[in-house]
Design a protein around this motif. Structure first.
Motif, PDB file in Angstrom:
ATOM      1  N   ARG A 296       9.365   1.735  -4.517  1.00  0.00           N
ATOM      2  CA  ARG A 296       8.625   2.081  -3.962  1.00  0.00           C
ATOM      3  C   ARG A 296       6.933   1.966  -5.046  1.00  0.00           C
ATOM      4  NH1 ARG A 296       5.438   7.235  -4.522  1.00  0.00           N
ATOM      5  NH2 ARG A 296       6.577   8.109  -2.950  1.00  0.00           N
TER       6      ARG A 296
ATOM      7  N   PHE B 172       7.095  -0.846  -6.454  1.00  0.00           N
ATOM      8  CA  PHE B 172       5.509  -2.109  -5.675  1.00  0.00           C
ATOM      9  C   PHE B 172       4.906  -1.811  -5.648  1.00  0.00           C
ATOM     10  CE2 PHE B 172       9.854  -4.135  -5.308  1.00  0.00           C
ATOM     11  CZ  PHE B 172      10.526  -4.974  -5.781  1.00  0.00           C
ATOM     12  N   ALA B 173       3.922  -0.426  -5.550  1.00  0.00           N
ATOM     13  CA  ALA B 173       3.388   0.143  -5.137  1.00  0.00           C
ATOM     14  C   ALA B 173       2.675   0.571  -6.085  1.00  0.00           C
ATOM     15  CB  ALA B 173       3.232   1.060  -3.779  1.00  0.00           C
TER      16      ALA B 173
ATOM     17  N   VAL C 214       4.068   3.106   2.727  1.00  0.00           N
ATOM     18  CA  VAL C 214       5.140   1.905   2.875  1.00  0.00           C
ATOM     19  C   VAL C 214       6.087   2.940   2.342  1.00  0.00           C
ATOM     20  CG1 VAL C 214       5.895   0.453   0.197  1.00  0.00           C
ATOM     21  CG2 VAL C 214       4.374   0.413   1.414  1.00  0.00           C
TER      22      VAL C 214
ATOM     23  N   LEU D  75       5.745  -3.807   2.359  1.00  0.00           N
ATOM     24  CA  LEU D  75       4.985  -4.339   0.996  1.00  0.00           C
ATOM     25  C   LEU D  75       3.692  -5.421   1.387  1.00  0.00           C
ATOM     26  CD1 LEU D  75       7.247  -4.971  -1.756  1.00  0.00           C
ATOM     27  CD2 LEU D  75       5.530  -3.189  -0.860  1.00  0.00           C
TER      28      LEU D  75
END
Length: 570
Positions: free
Chosen positions: A131, A134-135, A93, A17
């Motif tokens: 993933r 958080f993304a 990521v 990240l």
């Protein structure tokens, strides 16, 4: 490696990240600008109704509309860029996390593997959940939330007391989201575990479908599957109902805010304290106030599942591999082949039964030793310890005088050609399964290995030869054919040590005897540790060690031990 107590994320997740923080900053900037542009549309409406409509200022309307049109074009571009940046970061990521997870898998200690293969595979796929969390939506929601304050300030500036309506609804949305969190947290772990159980049954059934049919085990597995499905569905339903409550409260709050602003604003207009343009602008902005909170509500409902996945995956990633992060193992390109057990005691993880109990022996370089004994006496465990697949509970396993725990696993296994009791072949061609991608094994060496192992005897009769594509685990080949391929694989690169565990158990006598004759020449000058019940294979060894209940019962030269067994003296 232990992370600091105050660290939010473990390094294996934080590092990928952090590598894309520049991309995340771009996403944040794009989100900020789209929120600023949202103010422009509300102010446009206020100006039109307050200034242009009363004065019939068509020219000003056209100029103002061109300006807002330009803003909308840029808003569209920024939204597209925001989505693109998020997807790019998510892809990178995803690649980093996927590589880290697979590397951890291949380097993990077998003692740390728990549960069925299907459940374990389900756990490793949970990195996709992390993933996504958080993304993706997280960044947008985090950036949008602070603008709630800005929108409230603008509503107060243009519509005064109307700001009380969204101001009163915001705590309701936040309270609803927080209220469901304890319940979601309790159920998240159960949902995840039940999902793993369900997948475990499915993978186990697919992998052993032939056995399932042959043994009529379908009814038992179907009951397991249905029980897992029913329990998983019930828990997931309760979780979805809680999630839907928070999300629907946020959605209803948007509608209530809009109606409340219009209702309150009409009375203010009647009192001459508010213009119609200001009311329209305030109603647009009021919806924008609550919308980010709706995203947060949806995000919080995902938080429990993400947290449960992170806890389980973090335990796997942080368990440590065969080589400790701070270790500096001895690197040895070539081993001589000396093996020694020193008072080795071993029991498998989760059990207290001693599979090996105070076992000690020495094997000199180039010596060939057979380990024999009854079922469950610990023979295969000796082979696994030599390969470093497990660590002794007490005592030492030494290779060339070094504890196997101090040798790098890559060096250890590169110097040992092994055939385990349960032969596993990989999807791909026969050539792939023998060479394992090693460029040093060219066609000439491939043919030589195939002749020694007996693989050439049946490959020459196949239309595709060495390029025949195998199904999972080599289905379609006989047990003896799979063992021949495994032996060819073990002989590659001429390692100084061989560990064979029942390498011919599925072969017929003729094939086995022919293989023994060829191996006598191939194994000359190399160390052999042979686990077997088969009499013909004993021609390959110089010495025999008999295990009984995890202890050495007899050991000595082959002919002496066989003679004592024949006379009943052992």
């Amino acid at each position: 490696m232990m992370r600091p107590r105050d660290a939010w994320l473990s390094p294996w997740l934080a590092a990928p990240l952090a590598e894309h923080r520049a991309t995340f900053i771009k996403v944040g900037i794009a989100a900020i600008l789209t929120n600023v542009f949202a103010l422009a549309t509300s102010l446009y409406s206020m100006t039109v109704y307050n200034r242009i409509v009363p004065n019939n200022a068509t020219g000003s309307l056209i100029a103002l509309s061109i300006g807002i049109g330009i803003i909308l074009v840029f808003d569209f571009i920024l939204r597209m860029l925001r989505g693109y940046f998020i997807d790019v970061a998510g892809r990178e990521v995803d690649a980093k996390l996927g590589a880290a997870v697979f590397k951890t898998l291949t380097s993990m200690r077998l003692a740390n593997k728990q549960g069925s293969a299907g459940a374990f595979a389900g756990l490793l796929r949970e990195f996709e959940t992390l993933r996504d969390f958080f993304a993706s939506a997280t960044i947008v929601a985090i950036v949008d939330v602070p603008f709630v304050i800005l929108f409230l300030f603008v509503i107060w500036a243009i519509a005064g007391p109307v700001v009380l309506v969204p101001l009163l609804m915001i705590p309701v949305v936040v309270a609803a989201s927080m209220a469901v969190q304890p319940g979601l947290d309790r159920m998240a772990g159960s949902v995840l575990g039940l999902g793993f159980s369900k997948q475990g049954v499915m993978v186990e059934t697919i992998a052993g479908l032939e056995t399932v049919k042959a043994t009529a085990a379908g009814a038992m597995l179907e009951r397991r599957w249905q029980a897992a499905v029913d329990e998983s569905a019930d828990t997931a339903l309760r979780s979805r109902l809680l999630s839907a409550f928070a999300i629907n409260v946020a959605a209803s709050a948007q509608q209530i805010v809009y109606v409340g602003v219009v209702l309150y604003g009409v009375f203010l207009i009647a009192d001459g304290k508010l213009t119609s343009g200001s009311l329209i602008a305030a109603s647009i902005l009021a919806g924008r106030c609550v919308a980010p909170l709706g995203q947060v509500a949806a995000l919080l409902t995902r938080l429990s599942g993400t947290r449960a996945a992170y806890v389980r995956l973090d335990a796997f990633m942080s368990a440590g591999g065969e080589v400790a992060a701070d270790a500096n193992p001895v690197r040895r390109k070539r081993l001589e082949g000396r093996i020694a057990f020193r008072n080795v005691v071993f029991h498998y993880p989760g059990t207290t039964t001693r599979v090996l109990d105070d076992v000690s022996f020495d094997i000199a370089p180039g010596e060939k030793v057979a380990i024999v004994g009854r079922v469950g006496s610990g023979k295969s465990t000796v082979a696994r310890l030599v390969l470093g697949l497990y660590q002794p509970t007490e005592g030492q396993v030494l290779i060339d005088g070094a504890d196997v725990r101090q040798l790098h696993p890559d060096d250890l296994r590169r110097n040992i050609g092994s055939v385990l009791q349960d032969v596993t072949l990989f999807s791909g061609s026969i050539r792939d399964n023998i060479a394992l991608g090693d460029p040093a094994i060219d066609d000439a060496e491939l043919l030589r290995l195939a002749r020694v192992s007996g693989t050439h005897d049946f490959v020459g009769q196949l239309a595709n030869g060495f390029d025949l594509r195998l199904a999972d685990r080599g289905e379609g080949l006989s047990g003896g054919q799979r063992q021949s391929i495994a032996i060819a694989r073990a002989l590659g690169n001429a390692p100084p040590i061989f560990v064979f565990d029942e390498p011919t158990s599925a072969m017929d006598s003729q094939s086995e005897n022919a293989l023994v004759s060829r191996l006598e020449t191939e194994l000359a000058g190399r160390t052999l540790l042979l686990v077997t019940h088969r009499q013909p294979l004993l021609k390959l060894v110089d010495r025999i060690i008999i295990l009984n209940a995890g202890k050495i019962a007899v050991q000595g030269p082959r002919d002496d031990v066989l003679r004592s067994l024949a006379t009943g003296q052992a």
